[in-house]
Design an enzyme around this catalytic site. Structure first.
Site, short mmCIF file in Angstrom:
data_model
loop_
_atom_site.label_atom_id
_atom_site.label_comp_id
_atom_site.label_asym_id
_atom_site.label_seq_id
_atom_site.Cartn_x
_atom_site.Cartn_y
_atom_site.Cartn_z
N ASP A 127 -14.16 62.08 11.84
CA ASP A 127 -14.24 62.04 13.31
C ASP A 127 -15.47 61.24 13.75
OD1 ASP A 127 -13.63 62.64 15.98
OD2 ASP A 127 -14.95 64.38 15.95
N ARG A 171 -5.78 51.98 27.20
CA ARG A 171 -6.94 52.87 26.98
C ARG A 171 -7.01 53.37 25.54
NH1 ARG A 171 -6.68 57.91 30.29
NH2 ARG A 171 -8.71 58.31 29.33
N LYS A 172 -5.99 53.07 24.74
CA LYS A 172 -5.93 53.64 23.39
C LYS A 172 -6.50 52.70 22.33
CE LYS A 172 -1.71 56.26 24.41
NZ LYS A 172 -0.25 56.37 24.16
#
Lengths: 256, 256
Positions: free
Chosen positions: A176, A221-222
């Site tokens: 992450d 936006r991805k």
């Protein structure tokens, strides 16, 4: 070890006479995550006068707990952060080391009320233990040219999951952190929307591994990033993952 | 607070005169993960003489850092761990609380060589900080009848990711821990093969959330578990995930 511009940049961001909570974690994901375009503004903030003055610890710099693999890979990438031209000038290389601190922006709580105690004691999850070598020892390098990001990660004894091996959650945490850093570098401030992680082979506690991230695609936006966790010579795949990140505005970050 | 059989079970497993490293983490995933069938054998082990004798801390018991939400939900499930029959006898209820320690099986390193220092200092990732309330405060309850598992989780100030919110890696860590516990309860020792996590809404630092796990299906060695992370009244979904776990033999666990 070369005194690279990466390190100089780290020092300029972190030197005294400014709020050390500024610039330590500019986005919602992981370690210090500065898109290239924002570095100048952070450097400007750094010269503002401020009542607090101390030198925060940059956790991405080598310390005595680092083993030979960790040091060797650090040197490998750090030596490519600064190059010398034919006329003896120094300039940025293809890699940049990202400094890493353990505080986020003070008073920037995304609109959420937090008690003063929690707010003042909050620490970045991956940098919350001061004992060197005990938990997450890592350094992140980004490569603008190849749109690639690597992280050298040494897993300390406090990260145990299966007996003698690193906890799946600690591996997910590093994934992450590094994919988020890479997405931020490519797209500016982001939030993690999805992580899909395949655990192939457990990682022995105390060992050093390499996380390599690359951009899959960008759609509005991805930002889609993929990540592989391998041993230090990349001959063994431990874990592979994909991450989907959504761009957010500075308003989100500053509590709007 | 009722003095439930769940707590009694925890004490019997952990009382003195046996190797306290035995029974603290029986499988490669997360907290203490005992399939129902193995509890009797662990209780037998507990009465064996052993040269080491001390009382390990059960991290799943309430402490002064727990807020009102954490305590209320703990009481809710703990009170259902033991019920009284019409003739005044006490018997197991539908829920059981799982005790949780910070050491795994000593000398059980999955066949991997670890230095004595790392081996002796290794701690379970989710229980590696002794300061109460600073990091992961959680307790897991399992329900045999409904094949369901819940975890009450209070996120401490050392778990910060986005400013004022819990790190995505810390959320992934709890999901891995609780889905892994549930898979182990259903299928015996397992390893995590895949985690697929959708982050819907960030979790404020310091808040208490509920992780609810259920079995999706079992196929040969594979156990599929799903998990939802919600606020304490389940009205807001923070994160949802699926986990795939592969059954392993005790040989894997003991270094075979």
């Amino acid at each position: 070890m070369a005194r690279g511009l990466c390190q100089i940049m780290g020092r300029e961001i972190s030197k005294g006479n400014f709020n050390t909570n500024i610039g330590q974690q500019m986005t919602p994901r992981g370690t210090l995550q500065l898109p290239w375009s924002s570095i100048n503004s952070v450097r400007t903030m750094a010269v503002l006068p401020w009542p607090f003055s101390f030198q925060p610890r940059d956790f991405s710099l080598p310390n005595s707990s680092w083993g030979s693999d960790m040091r060797r890979l650090y040197e490998h990438y750090n030596s490519q952060c600064e190059v010398e031209t034919d006329d003896g000038e120094k300039k940025w290389g293809v890699w940049r080391r990202l400094p890493s601190y353990n505080r986020s922006l003070k008073y920037t709580t995304g609109g959420v009320y937090l008690s003063k105690i929690i707010q003042s004691k909050a620490r970045l999850f991956t940098r919350n233990i001061r004992e060197q070598g005990a938990a997450f020892e890592y350094v992140v390098f980004v490569n603008k040219q190849e749109q690639k990001c690597v992280c050298v990660f040494q897993a300390g004894h406090l990260l145990e999951g299966p007996p003698g091996h690193v906890h799946g959650g600690a591996i997910a945490t590093m994934i992450d952190t590094v994919t988020g850093t890479h997405a931020t570098y490519l797209s500016g401030p982001v939030m993690t929307a999805n992580l899909n992680i395949n655990y192939r082979s457990p990682i022995p506690l105390g060992s050093t591994v390499l996380l390599t991230c690359s951009l899959d695609k960008k759609e509005g936006r991805k930002t889609f990033v993929s990540c592989q966790v391998t041993n230090t010579d990349s001959s063994k795949l431990h874990t592979e993952a994909t991450g989907l990140f959504l761009s957010i505005t500075m308003g989100h970050l500053l509590g709007g």
